[in-house]
Design an enzyme around this catalytic site. Structure first.
Site, PDB file in Angstrom:
ATOM      1  N   ASP A  56      41.347  45.236  50.999  1.00 15.42           N
ATOM      2  CA  ASP A  56      42.813  45.214  50.924  1.00 15.42           C
ATOM      3  C   ASP A  56      43.359  46.284  49.978  1.00 15.42           C
ATOM      4  O   ASP A  56      44.191  45.999  49.104  1.00 15.42           O
ATOM      5  CB  ASP A  56      43.311  43.834  50.439  1.00 15.42           C
ATOM      6  N   GLU A 231      48.438  40.702  59.842  1.00 19.33           N
ATOM      7  CA  GLU A 231      48.666  40.619  58.399  1.00 19.33           C
ATOM      8  C   GLU A 231      48.572  42.023  57.820  1.00 19.33           C
ATOM      9  O   GLU A 231      48.457  43.002  58.556  1.00 19.33           O
ATOM     10  CB  GLU A 231      47.631  39.687  57.745  1.00 19.33           C
TER      11      GLU A 231
HETATM   12  O1  FUB Z   1      41.444  39.465  51.357  1.00 23.32           O
HETATM   13  C1  FUB Z   1      41.991  38.252  51.779  1.00 23.32           C
HETATM   14  C2  FUB Z   1      42.791  38.438  53.029  1.00 23.32           C
HETATM   15  O2  FUB Z   1      41.974  38.987  54.073  1.00 23.32           O
HETATM   16  C3  FUB Z   1      43.922  39.409  52.893  1.00 23.32           C
HETATM   17  O3  FUB Z   1      45.029  38.887  52.257  1.00 23.32           O
HETATM   18  C4  FUB Z   1      44.121  39.801  54.301  1.00 23.32           C
HETATM   19  O4  FUB Z   1      44.920  40.937  54.498  1.00 23.32           O
HETATM   20  C5  FUB Z   1      42.705  39.971  54.770  1.00 23.32           C
HETATM   21  O5  FUB Z   1      42.181  41.230  54.465  1.00 23.32           O
END
Ligand code: FUB
Length: 479
Positions: A56, A231
Site C-alpha cells: 500500500d 479499494e
Molecule cells: O493492506 C491492507 C489492505 O489490503 C489495504 O487497505 C488494501 O488497499 C489492500 O492492499
C-alpha cells in the site's frame, strides 16, 4: 541441474541473528525491486528479526527534495490483515539508496494518544504536507470497534508532525468520513486539500477545511463514473487533468490497477482502463508520483514470500501517451533472447520453458521458497523441474492482432493433483490444466481456442497445485 539459493543478508549479519534491540534508525541500504525487503523488521510477537514486508505504498515528494514512501507493514510470520499494527516511512534521493526511518505510528500509539481504536487493523495510509502551517499529516484507516453483525467501525485517523518521517502524534480522526478504508489526500495547485476513501466497491471524496486538515469541509460524496472499483484510491494531477487510480476486482492472478480521468478533483470520472496488470498477488494498491522529472508507479507484489499476507512494494517508471492516457507499466522485464511474435496461420511458435525472461523476482520468474527455478537436462532437452504451487515463469511475446490459438504443453505431472494455467498480461487465458495421474516422461496436452489479445506483452505459466516438470509449449493459430 542448476539450483540457486537466494540469500537474505543484512550487512554482514544474517537477519535471523539479530534482535530487535540491534536495529538503529534511520538506516540506509541499496535497494532494488522489490523494495525494502532487505531491511530488518521485528517479527510478530517475538524479539527476533525477519524481513521487512510492505504494501500500500503512498509516495510523495516534499520540499526537502526527497521521495518518501508511506507504507503498510505486513508482519512475519503472516498474521493476516487484522494484525497489521504499525507503519514505517522510507525515503530516497537517488532511487537506489533507500532509508528506513523506522516506525512512525502503531495502533498502541493511537489508543494511548487519543483513546480510540483496537489493536491491529492499521491499513493503507497516506500523507500530506500543508505549507501554510509547515505540518505533515498522516492519514490511516483504523478500526474503532468491531460491529455486532461482523462489520467494522472504520475511522480515518490523523496524526500530525513537524517532520515528514518522525514525531507523529494522533490528532483524532476525520469526523464524518464514511466508514471505509484506504484514505488518500490530494492537494491541488491552489492549496485546496481533498480527501478520498473507499473499499468494497464504494469510493467517496470531499474537501478538507483549509484551516484544519483534520476535518471535513462539507460532506464526502460518492465518486461517479469509476468502473470495477475495489479499494486503494490515489489521486494525482498531470497536465491539468485529474487522475483517480484504484485497484479493481480482477479475479485470476489477482487485482489490477485501473485509473480514471476528470477535469475536476471530485469527478465525475471517466474510466481509462488498466495500467498495472495482475501480478499474482490477491491485492494490489498503488500510487503515482513524479520525482526528478520521471513519473513512477508504486504497487505491491507477493513474489518474495509467495503469500498474500507478506507483500513487498515495487516501483517502476510510468509513461503517459500524448493524450494524457497512461501506458501499462512495463514491469515484465526483458526477454532472454529475441522476443517472439505470435504465429500467423500455418505457422507455430515453440517456447522452451527454460527460456523465461531475464530479470529476477520482480518480474521474470518466481519460485516459492526463495529459490530460482530448477533447470534440468534430460533426453528430451532442457526443462524446468519440480514446478510447485505458486511458482511461475514469464515469457515476453508480441502479438499483432487478437487471435485464437491452440496451445500444446509438454509436461510431466509429478503429483496426481498437478494443475497450472496460462495467463496473458496477468489474466488467465486457460482454465486450470490437469492430467490423469502421474507420468515418467513428457506428455503433450493441448488446450484449444485460447484467446490472446493484440495488446499481449507477456505470457505467464502459473502453477496452481501439485508438482510438475515442463519442457516447452507450442502456440498454433486455431483452425
Ligand atoms: O493492506 C491492507 C489492505 O489490503 C489495504 O487497505 C488494501 O488497499 C489492500 O492492499
Amino acid at each position: 541441474m542448476r539450483k540457486t539459493i537466494l540469500t537474505i543478508a543484512c550487512g554482514s549479519m544474517a537477519l535471523s541473528a539479530m534482535a530487535a534491540d540491534d536495529i538503529t534508525y534511520p538506516m540506509t541500504r541499496e535497494m532494488h525491486n522489490p523494495l525494502f525487503i532487505d531491511f530488518p523488521s521485528p517479527m510478530y510477537g517475538t524479539d527476533s528479526i525477519g524481513r521487512m514486508y510492505t504494501a500500500d505504498a503512498s509516495a510523495h515528494v516534499w520540499n526537502d527534495g526527497r521521495l518518501y514512501v508511506y507504507a503498510s507493514h505486513d508482519l512475519e510470520p503472516p498474521q493476516g490483515c487484522d494484525r497489521m499494527d504499525r507503519y514505517h516511512v522510507f525515503s530516497t534521493d537517488d532511487m537506489v539508496n533507500w532509508t528506513d526511518h523506522g516506525e512512525i505510528l502503531s495502533s498502541a500509539d493511537v489508543k494511548r494518544q487519543s483513546g480510540w481504536g483496537i489493536e491491529g487493523w492499521m491499513w493503507a495510509p497516506d500523507a500530506a504536507y500543508n505549507p501554510a502551517n509547515g505540518k505533515y499529516y498522516f492519514y490511516f484507516p483504523h478500526v474503532n470497534e468491531p460491529l455486532p453483525w461482523g462489520g467494522h467501525d472504520w475511522r480515518v485517523g490523523v496524526a500530525v508532525s513537524d517532520h515528514p518521517a518522525s514525531d507523529f502524534h494522533t490528532a483524532g480522526y476525520v469526523h464524518g468520513a464514511p466508514s471505509l478504508i484506504d484514505p488518500c489526500v490530494f492537494v491541488d495547485d491552489d492549496g485546496q486539500a481533498y480527501i478520498y476513501n473507499g473499499g468494497g466497491g464504494q469510493c467517496a471524496g470531499g474537501r478538507l477545511r483549509s484551516d484544519d486538515w483534520t476535518q471535513l469541509d462539507g460532506e464526502m460524496q460518492p465518486m461517479q463514473g469509476l468502473i470495477d472499483f475495489h479499494e486503494g484510491t490515489w489521486v494525482h494531477k498531470y497536465n491539468g487533468k485529474y487522475y483517480l487510480s484504484h485497484s479493481d476486482n480482477h479475479g485470476s492472478d489477482g487485482n489490477q490497477l485501473r485509473y480514471a480521468m476528470s477535469d475536476s478533483p471530485l469527478g465525475p470520472w471517466e474510466d481509462k482502463g488498466v495500467y498495472v496488470y495482475a501480478t499474482g498477488c490477491g491485492t494490489i494498491h498503488g500510487s503515482i508520483v513524479e520525482y526528478k522529472g520521471q513519473w513512477y508507479a508504486l504497487y505491491h507484489v507477493n513474489n518474495p514470500s509467495g503469500r498474500d499476507e507478506l507483500r513487498s512494494v515495487c516501483i517502476d517508471p510510468l509513461e503517459y501517451n500524448a493524450d494524457g492516457t497512461i501506458r501499462p507499466v512495463h514491469n515484465w522485464g526483458t526477454p532472454s533472447g529475441t522476443m517472439p511474435t505470435l504465429p500467423t496461420a500455418g505457422n507455430s511458435l515453440t517456447i522452451n520453458a527454460a527460456d523465461y525472461n531475464n530479470g529476477g523476482e520482480h518480474y521474470a520468474y518466481h519460485k516459492n521458497g526463495g529459490e530460482a527455478p530448477e533447470v534440468a537436462t534430460g533426453k528430451s532437452g532442457t526443462y524446468i523441474a519440480n514446478v510447485n504451487k505458486g511458482d511461475w515463469m514469464r515469457y515476453s511475446v508480441a502479438a499483432t492482432a487478437d487471435g485464437s490459438y491452440d496451445v500444446t504443453f509438454r509436461v510431466i505431472p509429478r503429483s496426481a493433483d498437478a494443475t497450472f494455467h496460462l495467463s496473458a498480461n496477468g489474466t488467465a487465458v486457460t482454465g486450470k490444466i490437469a492430467f490423469d495421474g502421474t507420468l515418467s516422461d513428457f506428455a503433450e496436452i493441448t488446450v484449444a481456442n485460447v484467446k490472446i489479445g493484440a495488446d499481449v506483452s507477456y505470457l505467464d505459466l502459473r502453477a496452481d497445485n501439485g508438482t510438475f516438470d515442463i519442457l516447452s509449449f507450442t502456440i498454433t493459430p486455431s483452425k
